[in-house]
Write a protein that holds these residues in place. Structure first.
Motif, PDB file in Angstrom:
ATOM      1  N   ALA A 172       0.821  -1.218   0.000  1.00 19.44           N
ATOM      2  CA  ALA A 172       0.000   0.000   0.000  1.00 19.44           C
ATOM      3  C   ALA A 172       0.850   1.260   0.000  1.00 19.44           C
ATOM      4  N   GLN A 173       1.953   1.264   0.760  1.00 23.54           N
ATOM      5  CA  GLN A 173       2.791   2.452   0.882  1.00 23.54           C
ATOM      6  C   GLN A 173       3.988   2.439  -0.076  1.00 23.54           C
ATOM      7  N   LEU A 174       4.057   1.441  -0.918  1.00 28.11           N
ATOM      8  CA  LEU A 174       5.180   1.329  -1.843  1.00 28.11           C
ATOM      9  C   LEU A 174       5.150   2.463  -2.876  1.00 28.11           C
ATOM     10  N   THR A 175       6.294   3.073  -3.116  1.00 24.70           N
ATOM     11  CA  THR A 175       6.401   4.119  -4.142  1.00 24.70           C
ATOM     12  C   THR A 175       7.544   3.761  -5.087  1.00 24.70           C
ATOM     13  N   PHE A 176       7.429   4.277  -6.326  1.00 26.98           N
ATOM     14  CA  PHE A 176       8.422   4.004  -7.352  1.00 26.98           C
ATOM     15  C   PHE A 176       8.896   5.315  -7.954  1.00 26.98           C
ATOM     16  N   ALA A 177       9.871   5.205  -8.836  1.00 29.84           N
ATOM     17  CA  ALA A 177      10.346   6.357  -9.598  1.00 29.84           C
ATOM     18  C   ALA A 177      10.411   5.960 -11.059  1.00 29.84           C
ATOM     19  N   LEU A 178      10.115   6.897 -11.936  1.00 29.52           N
ATOM     20  CA  LEU A 178      10.248   6.638 -13.358  1.00 29.52           C
ATOM     21  C   LEU A 178      11.727   6.606 -13.725  1.00 29.52           C
ATOM     22  N   HIS A 179      12.081   5.726 -14.625  1.00 29.53           N
ATOM     23  CA  HIS A 179      13.467   5.660 -15.077  1.00 29.53           C
ATOM     24  C   HIS A 179      13.822   6.940 -15.830  1.00 29.53           C
ATOM     25  N   PRO A 180      15.031   7.467 -15.657  1.00 28.83           N
ATOM     26  CA  PRO A 180      15.410   8.726 -16.304  1.00 28.83           C
ATOM     27  C   PRO A 180      15.319   8.699 -17.828  1.00 28.83           C
ATOM     28  N   SER A 181      15.379   7.525 -18.441  1.00 31.48           N
ATOM     29  CA  SER A 181      15.346   7.451 -19.896  1.00 31.48           C
ATOM     30  C   SER A 181      13.941   7.586 -20.472  1.00 31.48           C
ATOM     31  N   LEU A 182      12.925   7.502 -19.625  1.00 35.10           N
ATOM     32  CA  LEU A 182      11.542   7.504 -20.099  1.00 35.10           C
ATOM     33  C   LEU A 182      11.082   8.901 -20.505  1.00 35.10           C
ATOM     34  N   SER A 183      10.526   9.002 -21.700  1.00 36.89           N
ATOM     35  CA  SER A 183       9.874  10.231 -22.159  1.00 36.89           C
ATOM     36  C   SER A 183       8.404   9.912 -22.420  1.00 36.89           C
ATOM     37  N   ILE A 184       7.526  10.733 -21.880  1.00 40.45           N
ATOM     38  CA  ILE A 184       6.080  10.589 -22.104  1.00 40.45           C
ATOM     39  C   ILE A 184       5.667  11.673 -23.088  1.00 40.45           C
ATOM     40  N   LEU A 185       5.240  11.275 -24.266  1.00 42.20           N
ATOM     41  CA  LEU A 185       4.960  12.212 -25.345  1.00 42.20           C
ATOM     42  C   LEU A 185       3.480  12.189 -25.708  1.00 42.20           C
ATOM     43  N   PHE A 186       3.003  13.324 -26.199  1.00 46.07           N
ATOM     44  CA  PHE A 186       1.631  13.423 -26.685  1.00 46.07           C
ATOM     45  C   PHE A 186       1.673  14.032 -28.082  1.00 46.07           C
ATOM     46  N   PHE A 187       1.232  13.263 -29.077  1.00 41.10           N
ATOM     47  CA  PHE A 187       1.304  13.697 -30.461  1.00 41.10           C
ATOM     48  C   PHE A 187      -0.090  13.854 -31.058  1.00 41.10           C
ATOM     49  N   GLN A 188      -0.195  14.801 -31.977  1.00 38.02           N
ATOM     50  CA  GLN A 188      -1.419  14.982 -32.756  1.00 38.02           C
ATOM     51  C   GLN A 188      -1.342  14.221 -34.086  1.00 38.02           C
ATOM     52  N   TRP A 189      -0.120  13.850 -34.474  1.00 36.82           N
ATOM     53  CA  TRP A 189       0.109  13.255 -35.785  1.00 36.82           C
ATOM     54  C   TRP A 189       0.793  11.904 -35.662  1.00 36.82           C
ATOM     55  N   ASN A 190       0.888  11.212 -36.780  1.00 38.89           N
ATOM     56  CA  ASN A 190       1.455   9.855 -36.817  1.00 38.89           C
ATOM     57  C   ASN A 190       2.975   9.870 -36.980  1.00 38.89           C
ATOM     58  N   ALA A 191       3.637  10.757 -36.270  1.00 39.42           N
ATOM     59  CA  ALA A 191       5.089  10.918 -36.404  1.00 39.42           C
ATOM     60  C   ALA A 191       5.862   9.618 -36.156  1.00 39.42           C
ATOM     61  N   PRO A 192       5.528   8.809 -35.133  1.00 41.69           N
ATOM     62  CA  PRO A 192       6.302   7.567 -34.935  1.00 41.69           C
ATOM     63  C   PRO A 192       6.213   6.610 -36.122  1.00 41.69           C
ATOM     64  N   HIS A 193       5.067   6.563 -36.776  1.00 41.47           N
ATOM     65  CA  HIS A 193       4.925   5.681 -37.932  1.00 41.47           C
ATOM     66  C   HIS A 193       5.737   6.218 -39.117  1.00 41.47           C
ATOM     67  N   ILE A 194       5.798   7.532 -39.242  1.00 39.71           N
ATOM     68  CA  ILE A 194       6.644   8.140 -40.281  1.00 39.71           C
ATOM     69  C   ILE A 194       8.103   7.801 -40.004  1.00 39.71           C
ATOM     70  N   TRP A 195       8.522   7.940 -38.751  1.00 39.13           N
ATOM     71  CA  TRP A 195       9.892   7.598 -38.370  1.00 39.13           C
ATOM     72  C   TRP A 195      10.192   6.132 -38.660  1.00 39.13           C
TER      73      TRP A 195
END
Length: 282
Positions: free
Chosen positions: A167-190
């Motif tokens: 219940a009290q366990l906490t974590f941290a995001l790994h420094p390499s993680l990027s959370i992105l929000f796109f309007q377009w299909n850029a990853p598929h283009i890449w």
């Protein structure tokens, strides 16, 4: 005696070029390289004439090398943008970017930091909004390579956690993680460009994406639901596992499914190397 002799020898006579202050020389040369459209200081050209060659030509070698090295760095960090634009247009864009965002960090790795913002606001590139998102995606991939190296959370470590500690366990995001929000299909283009395939036409595709370094040290990327992003943001804010589940409960109708949903998220995050321990557990 030698010091007195040297002082008398140079008294009243100009100091030879090789004895000029190194700092003064470097400052004048740097100013000329960073502002090639500004006429070099007369003293600098005077020093360069000592070798007999044309000063402008000699300075041009350093100016060209400086610009070409920066363009090479941009190509390295943004291979898909380069491939999409082509050599000529990419170099033209890069020179405009250099004028707008000269390097401000000692490491050349950070020279391309503002490229996505530049592409989003400057014409004609702003007319293709997927281009700026493609740059964001490539920069995030580059970040996975040299992000800080911390110990990732493993499934084996989770299995030894006492039930009363969860219940009290906490974590941290790994420094390499990027959370992105796109309007377009850029990853598929890449993805198509890196496979040397014809890229798809830009289409609206509103979606969250995760870019990260996997446990095998390779870069990974995938889409994510809004619910998973909410859970990751809870982790980012340092909430406990219990508080994370409570927040998820406010976003779904089926409250009973929350523990299983949270556990499923946690298992996939650990398998993909997205988490690190925020605090010791037992």
């Amino acid at each position: 005696m030698p010091d007195t002799w040297l002082a008398a020898r140079h008294k009243g006579s100009p100091m030879p070029p090789h004895e000029l202050k190194l700092q003064e020389w470097q400052a004048a040369l740097q100013e000329t390289i960073l502002s090639p459209t500004t006429a070099p200081k007369p003293k600098l050209t005077g020093w360069l004439r000592q070798g007999g060659a044309n000063p402008d030509r000699r300075l041009g070698v350093y100016v060209d090398a400086y610009v070409l090295r920066l363009l090479e760095a941009l190509r390295s960090n943004y291979p898909a943008v380069h491939q999409l634009l082509g050599d000529t247009e990419f170099d033209r864009m890069a020179c405009h970017y250099l004028a707008a965002h000269p390097p401000s960090h000692p490491s050349i790795r950070w020279f391309g930091l503002h490229l996505s913002d530049f592409l989003a606001r400057e014409t004609p590139y702003a007319n293709i909004p997927s281009l700026a998102e493609l740059a964001v995606f490539e920069w995030a991939l580059r970040h996975t390579v040299d992000a800080a190296d911390v110990e990732i959370l493993t499934l084996e470590a989770l299995q030894v956690i006492k039930p009363e500690s969860w219940a009290q366990l906490t974590f941290a995001l790994h420094p390499s993680l990027s959370i992105l929000f796109f309007q377009w299909n850029a990853p598929h283009i890449w993805n198509a460009l890196t496979r040397n395939e014809n890229p798809p036409e830009p289409i609206l595709q509103v979606m969250h994406w995760l870019v990260y370094r996997q446990p095998d040290l390779l870069s990974g990327w995938r889409s994510a639901t809004a619910l998973e992003i909410a859970a990751l943001n809870s982790v980012r804010r340092g909430l406990s596992f219990a508080d994370l589940c409570e927040e998820l409960g406010q976003l779904v109708e089926d409250i009973e499914s929350i523990p299983l949903t949270a556990a499923t998220f946690l298992k996939s995050w650990v398998a993909q190397g997205l988490l690190a321990f925020r605090q010791p557990v037992g």
